[in-house]
Write a protein that holds these residues in place. Sequence first.
Motif, short mmCIF file in Angstrom:
data_model
loop_
_atom_site.label_atom_id
_atom_site.label_comp_id
_atom_site.label_asym_id
_atom_site.label_seq_id
_atom_site.Cartn_x
_atom_site.Cartn_y
_atom_site.Cartn_z
N ALA A 151 0.84 -1.21 0.00
CA ALA A 151 0.00 0.00 0.00
C ALA A 151 0.87 1.25 0.00
O ALA A 151 0.59 2.21 -0.73
CB ALA A 151 -0.94 -0.01 1.21
N ARG A 152 1.93 1.23 0.80
CA ARG A 152 2.81 2.41 0.86
C ARG A 152 3.42 2.71 -0.51
O ARG A 152 3.44 3.86 -0.95
CB ARG A 152 3.90 2.21 1.90
N GLN A 153 3.92 1.68 -1.17
CA GLN A 153 4.54 1.91 -2.48
C GLN A 153 3.52 2.41 -3.50
O GLN A 153 3.82 3.29 -4.32
CB GLN A 153 5.25 0.65 -2.96
N ILE A 154 2.31 1.87 -3.46
CA ILE A 154 1.27 2.33 -4.38
C ILE A 154 0.92 3.78 -4.09
O ILE A 154 0.85 4.61 -5.01
CB ILE A 154 0.01 1.42 -4.29
N SER A 174 -5.45 -3.64 12.78
CA SER A 174 -5.55 -2.91 14.06
C SER A 174 -4.76 -1.60 14.01
O SER A 174 -4.93 -0.73 14.84
CB SER A 174 -5.05 -3.77 15.21
N SER A 175 -3.88 -1.47 13.00
CA SER A 175 -3.14 -0.23 12.79
C SER A 175 -2.71 -0.16 11.33
O SER A 175 -2.74 -1.16 10.61
CB SER A 175 -1.91 -0.17 13.71
N GLY A 176 -2.34 1.05 10.93
CA GLY A 176 -1.90 1.23 9.55
C GLY A 176 -1.34 2.62 9.34
O GLY A 176 -1.47 3.49 10.21
N SER A 177 -0.70 2.82 8.21
CA SER A 177 -0.09 4.10 7.89
C SER A 177 -1.09 5.07 7.27
O SER A 177 -2.02 4.65 6.59
CB SER A 177 1.06 3.91 6.90
N THR A 178 -0.85 6.35 7.52
CA THR A 178 -1.65 7.40 6.87
C THR A 178 -0.74 8.14 5.88
O THR A 178 0.49 8.12 6.00
CB THR A 178 -2.23 8.40 7.88
N TYR A 179 -1.37 8.78 4.93
CA TYR A 179 -0.66 9.49 3.86
C TYR A 179 -1.29 10.86 3.68
O TYR A 179 -2.39 11.13 4.16
CB TYR A 179 -0.74 8.68 2.55
N ARG A 180 -0.57 11.71 2.97
CA ARG A 180 -1.13 13.02 2.64
C ARG A 180 -0.76 13.35 1.21
O ARG A 180 0.22 12.84 0.66
CB ARG A 180 -0.65 14.09 3.61
N ALA A 181 -1.58 14.22 0.61
CA ALA A 181 -1.41 14.53 -0.81
C ALA A 181 -0.18 15.37 -1.08
O ALA A 181 0.42 15.28 -2.13
CB ALA A 181 -2.66 15.22 -1.35
#
Length: 195
Positions: A82-85, A107-114
């Motif tokens: 997901a991070r690479q995409i 139960s957890s995951g990374s967030t992204y910003r534009a």
Amino acid sequence: MDYIDFDLTGFTYDPQHFRELHESELGQAIYAFMRHPVNVVRMQTATELERAAVEPLGKYLVMEFGEDVVDDRVKQHLGHMARQIMEYIGYHHDRKALQITRPGLFSSGSTYRADAKPEMRITAEQRAAWLKNTAASPFNKWLDGQVRTDGNLDLDKLYAVAKEHGIEKRYDHLNPGQQRMNIGVLLRKRVKIEA
């Protein structure tokens, strides 16, 4: 919502330490799932809502792959992909291990910003005006007296004061001055300090 337009035709996932899993039949099926436009839009939507990108994929992954995706190593592989995409289509990694409170696969995951948040710039004139009109206000004197030690902002004290007045919201993703500013705005509505 402003979606970043994406085209994954040139995207190649670098599995790194997930190579063996990625090259398996399950790994290749997951790779196809993750690149599907509907799932990329789901990750974008979660990102726009400041949620972990993988969060909305959970139930669809379970429907598609069953118990195979419950394995921690598979979930880590999904997050890695997901991070690479997300980075390929123009997002930037923001925070990792954000707790996901709703029951689901993750139960957890990374967030992204534009895009990178613009740095806040304050001119000398703006600072002088603020010092003259606001810094020495009764409210700021009251708040700074509780949250500053030797002139330094103590974020633990800031959030403790906020909590005393029923404010639970946190701004940990901002710099300390911006955290103080946001909490100050919320407190100003609840605390009336006489001049």
